[in-house]
Design a protein around this motif. Sequence first.
Motif, PDB file in Angstrom:
ATOM      1  N   VAL A  23       0.847  -1.197   0.000  1.00  0.00           N
ATOM      2  CA  VAL A  23       0.000   0.000   0.000  1.00  0.00           C
ATOM      3  C   VAL A  23       0.884   1.250   0.000  1.00  0.00           C
ATOM      4  O   VAL A  23       0.600   2.220  -0.700  1.00  0.00           O
ATOM      5  CB  VAL A  23      -0.983  -0.014   1.192  1.00  0.00           C
ATOM      6  CG1 VAL A  23      -1.640   1.342   1.386  1.00  0.00           C
ATOM      7  CG2 VAL A  23      -2.048  -1.082   0.969  1.00  0.00           C
ATOM      8  N   GLY A  24       1.990   1.186   0.745  1.00  0.00           N
ATOM      9  CA  GLY A  24       2.928   2.312   0.777  1.00  0.00           C
ATOM     10  C   GLY A  24       3.536   2.612  -0.577  1.00  0.00           C
ATOM     11  O   GLY A  24       3.963   3.729  -0.845  1.00  0.00           O
ATOM     12  N   ALA A  25       3.557   1.615  -1.459  1.00  0.00           N
ATOM     13  CA  ALA A  25       4.105   1.786  -2.805  1.00  0.00           C
ATOM     14  C   ALA A  25       3.006   2.049  -3.836  1.00  0.00           C
ATOM     15  O   ALA A  25       3.270   2.092  -5.036  1.00  0.00           O
ATOM     16  CB  ALA A  25       4.901   0.546  -3.198  1.00  0.00           C
ATOM     17  N   GLY A  26       1.753   2.192  -3.371  1.00  0.00           N
ATOM     18  CA  GLY A  26       0.675   2.554  -4.276  1.00  0.00           C
ATOM     19  C   GLY A  26      -0.196   1.409  -4.769  1.00  0.00           C
ATOM     20  O   GLY A  26      -1.081   1.617  -5.606  1.00  0.00           O
ATOM     21  N   TYR A  27       0.034   0.204  -4.273  1.00  0.00           N
ATOM     22  CA  TYR A  27      -0.804  -0.936  -4.669  1.00  0.00           C
ATOM     23  C   TYR A  27      -2.042  -1.015  -3.781  1.00  0.00           C
ATOM     24  O   TYR A  27      -2.046  -0.549  -2.651  1.00  0.00           O
ATOM     25  CB  TYR A  27      -0.022  -2.255  -4.531  1.00  0.00           C
ATOM     26  CG  TYR A  27       1.121  -2.387  -5.504  1.00  0.00           C
ATOM     27  CD1 TYR A  27       0.929  -2.896  -6.784  1.00  0.00           C
ATOM     28  CD2 TYR A  27       2.408  -2.004  -5.151  1.00  0.00           C
ATOM     29  CE1 TYR A  27       1.973  -3.013  -7.674  1.00  0.00           C
ATOM     30  CE2 TYR A  27       3.471  -2.121  -6.032  1.00  0.00           C
ATOM     31  CZ  TYR A  27       3.245  -2.626  -7.295  1.00  0.00           C
ATOM     32  OH  TYR A  27       4.287  -2.735  -8.178  1.00  0.00           O
ATOM     33  N   THR A  28      -3.081  -1.639  -4.301  1.00  0.00           N
ATOM     34  CA  THR A  28      -4.258  -1.984  -3.521  1.00  0.00           C
ATOM     35  C   THR A  28      -4.073  -3.435  -3.097  1.00  0.00           C
ATOM     36  O   THR A  28      -3.682  -4.274  -3.915  1.00  0.00           O
ATOM     37  CB  THR A  28      -5.538  -1.840  -4.362  1.00  0.00           C
ATOM     38  OG1 THR A  28      -5.648  -0.474  -4.777  1.00  0.00           O
ATOM     39  CG2 THR A  28      -6.778  -2.233  -3.572  1.00  0.00           C
ATOM     40  N   VAL A  29      -4.337  -3.739  -1.830  1.00  0.00           N
ATOM     41  CA  VAL A  29      -4.123  -5.096  -1.318  1.00  0.00           C
ATOM     42  C   VAL A  29      -5.419  -5.644  -0.730  1.00  0.00           C
ATOM     43  O   VAL A  29      -6.082  -4.979   0.059  1.00  0.00           O
ATOM     44  CB  VAL A  29      -3.005  -5.118  -0.255  1.00  0.00           C
ATOM     45  CG1 VAL A  29      -2.836  -6.522   0.323  1.00  0.00           C
ATOM     46  CG2 VAL A  29      -1.685  -4.628  -0.846  1.00  0.00           C
ATOM     47  N   VAL A  30      -5.766  -6.858  -1.132  1.00  0.00           N
ATOM     48  CA  VAL A  30      -6.873  -7.605  -0.559  1.00  0.00           C
ATOM     49  C   VAL A  30      -6.247  -8.786   0.169  1.00  0.00           C
ATOM     50  O   VAL A  30      -5.328  -9.427  -0.358  1.00  0.00           O
ATOM     51  CB  VAL A  30      -7.854  -8.091  -1.654  1.00  0.00           C
ATOM     52  CG1 VAL A  30      -8.924  -8.996  -1.064  1.00  0.00           C
ATOM     53  CG2 VAL A  30      -8.480  -6.897  -2.358  1.00  0.00           C
ATOM     54  N   GLU A  31      -6.719  -9.072   1.383  1.00  0.00           N
ATOM     55  CA  GLU A  31      -6.151 -10.147   2.180  1.00  0.00           C
ATOM     56  C   GLU A  31      -7.072 -11.362   2.205  1.00  0.00           C
ATOM     57  O   GLU A  31      -8.289 -11.223   2.198  1.00  0.00           O
ATOM     58  CB  GLU A  31      -5.921  -9.674   3.618  1.00  0.00           C
ATOM     59  CG  GLU A  31      -4.927  -8.536   3.723  1.00  0.00           C
ATOM     60  CD  GLU A  31      -4.753  -8.042   5.140  1.00  0.00           C
ATOM     61  OE1 GLU A  31      -4.923  -8.833   6.097  1.00  0.00           O
ATOM     62  OE2 GLU A  31      -4.441  -6.848   5.309  1.00  0.00           O
ATOM     63  N   ALA A  32      -6.459 -12.560   2.235  1.00  0.00           N
ATOM     64  CA  ALA A  32      -7.182 -13.818   2.404  1.00  0.00           C
ATOM     65  C   ALA A  32      -6.473 -14.614   3.501  1.00  0.00           C
ATOM     66  O   ALA A  32      -5.246 -14.600   3.576  1.00  0.00           O
ATOM     67  CB  ALA A  32      -7.202 -14.607   1.110  1.00  0.00           C
ATOM     68  N   VAL A  33      -7.262 -15.301   4.339  1.00  0.00           N
ATOM     69  CA  VAL A  33      -6.697 -15.970   5.515  1.00  0.00           C
ATOM     70  C   VAL A  33      -6.213 -17.394   5.233  1.00  0.00           C
ATOM     71  O   VAL A  33      -5.501 -17.971   6.051  1.00  0.00           O
ATOM     72  CB  VAL A  33      -7.700 -15.992   6.690  1.00  0.00           C
ATOM     73  CG1 VAL A  33      -8.041 -14.565   7.121  1.00  0.00           C
ATOM     74  CG2 VAL A  33      -8.960 -16.761   6.325  1.00  0.00           C
ATOM     75  N   ASP A  34      -6.596 -17.973   4.100  1.00  0.00           N
ATOM     76  CA  ASP A  34      -6.121 -19.298   3.700  1.00  0.00           C
ATOM     77  C   ASP A  34      -6.457 -19.514   2.230  1.00  0.00           C
ATOM     78  O   ASP A  34      -7.042 -18.645   1.581  1.00  0.00           O
ATOM     79  CB  ASP A  34      -6.698 -20.407   4.591  1.00  0.00           C
ATOM     80  CG  ASP A  34      -8.219 -20.485   4.580  1.00  0.00           C
ATOM     81  OD1 ASP A  34      -8.845 -20.163   3.539  1.00  0.00           O
ATOM     82  OD2 ASP A  34      -8.791 -20.874   5.611  1.00  0.00           O
ATOM     83  N   GLY A  35      -6.090 -20.680   1.718  1.00  0.00           N
ATOM     84  CA  GLY A  35      -6.310 -20.952   0.302  1.00  0.00           C
ATOM     85  C   GLY A  35      -7.766 -20.964  -0.112  1.00  0.00           C
ATOM     86  O   GLY A  35      -8.106 -20.531  -1.210  1.00  0.00           O
ATOM     87  N   GLN A  36      -8.642 -21.458   0.756  1.00  0.00           N
ATOM     88  CA  GLN A  36     -10.072 -21.486   0.427  1.00  0.00           C
ATOM     89  C   GLN A  36     -10.633 -20.072   0.333  1.00  0.00           C
ATOM     90  O   GLN A  36     -11.367 -19.740  -0.596  1.00  0.00           O
ATOM     91  CB  GLN A  36     -10.848 -22.303   1.471  1.00  0.00           C
ATOM     92  CG  GLN A  36     -12.309 -22.521   1.111  1.00  0.00           C
ATOM     93  CD  GLN A  36     -12.502 -23.265  -0.203  1.00  0.00           C
ATOM     94  OE1 GLN A  36     -11.820 -24.243  -0.483  1.00  0.00           O
ATOM     95  NE2 GLN A  36     -13.422 -22.789  -1.020  1.00  0.00           N
ATOM     96  N   ASP A  37     -10.267 -19.220   1.289  1.00  0.00           N
ATOM     97  CA  ASP A  37     -10.672 -17.813   1.274  1.00  0.00           C
ATOM     98  C   ASP A  37     -10.131 -17.135   0.014  1.00  0.00           C
ATOM     99  O   ASP A  37     -10.834 -16.373  -0.661  1.00  0.00           O
ATOM    100  CB  ASP A  37     -10.159 -17.127   2.545  1.00  0.00           C
ATOM    101  CG  ASP A  37     -10.656 -15.706   2.731  1.00  0.00           C
ATOM    102  OD1 ASP A  37     -11.782 -15.389   2.278  1.00  0.00           O
ATOM    103  OD2 ASP A  37      -9.926 -14.907   3.350  1.00  0.00           O
ATOM    104  N   ALA A  38      -8.877 -17.443  -0.332  1.00  0.00           N
ATOM    105  CA  ALA A  38      -8.267 -16.872  -1.533  1.00  0.00           C
ATOM    106  C   ALA A  38      -8.995 -17.301  -2.796  1.00  0.00           C
ATOM    107  O   ALA A  38      -9.222 -16.483  -3.696  1.00  0.00           O
ATOM    108  CB  ALA A  38      -6.798 -17.291  -1.613  1.00  0.00           C
ATOM    109  N   LEU A  39      -9.379 -18.566  -2.855  1.00  0.00           N
ATOM    110  CA  LEU A  39     -10.089 -19.071  -4.027  1.00  0.00           C
ATOM    111  C   LEU A  39     -11.409 -18.327  -4.211  1.00  0.00           C
ATOM    112  O   LEU A  39     -11.755 -17.919  -5.323  1.00  0.00           O
ATOM    113  CB  LEU A  39     -10.325 -20.574  -3.874  1.00  0.00           C
ATOM    114  CG  LEU A  39     -10.733 -21.343  -5.114  1.00  0.00           C
ATOM    115  CD1 LEU A  39      -9.700 -21.205  -6.228  1.00  0.00           C
ATOM    116  CD2 LEU A  39     -10.956 -22.803  -4.768  1.00  0.00           C
TER     117      LEU A  39
END
Length: 122
Positions: A23-39
């Motif tokens: 975020v400090g470098a200008g990216y937007t970040v979405v977080e996922a807590v594990d692989g299933q959440d990421a999927l």
Amino acid sequence: MSKTILAVDDSPSVRQMVRLTLVGAGYTVVEAVDGQDALEKATAQRFDAILTDQNMPRLDGIGFIRKFRTLPEGKGVPIVFLSTESQDTLKAQAKEAGAIGWMIKPFDQAQLLAVVKKVAGA
């Protein structure tokens, strides 16, 4: 328009470090807590790159990549492992599954930024 990165890790402190760095470098970040959440998140939204841990509950990193790569949304999205694991056999499995890179935790913030810029663009 900023690039959006999915950070997948079961450790809140690792996700926070990745988020703050990017975020400090200008990216937007979405977080996922594990692989299933990421999927679930990666099929609902397009990401410019994904950073994933390996050892997580519900679905590990390689399992996530294998499932994600079978979906239309999984085509062409660069995925980099960010893990404490460093065995060559695991790296080979990750590459076979569809990962394009591997970084060892703990990571250097400048190195993380360089890798993300390389795979996702500025």
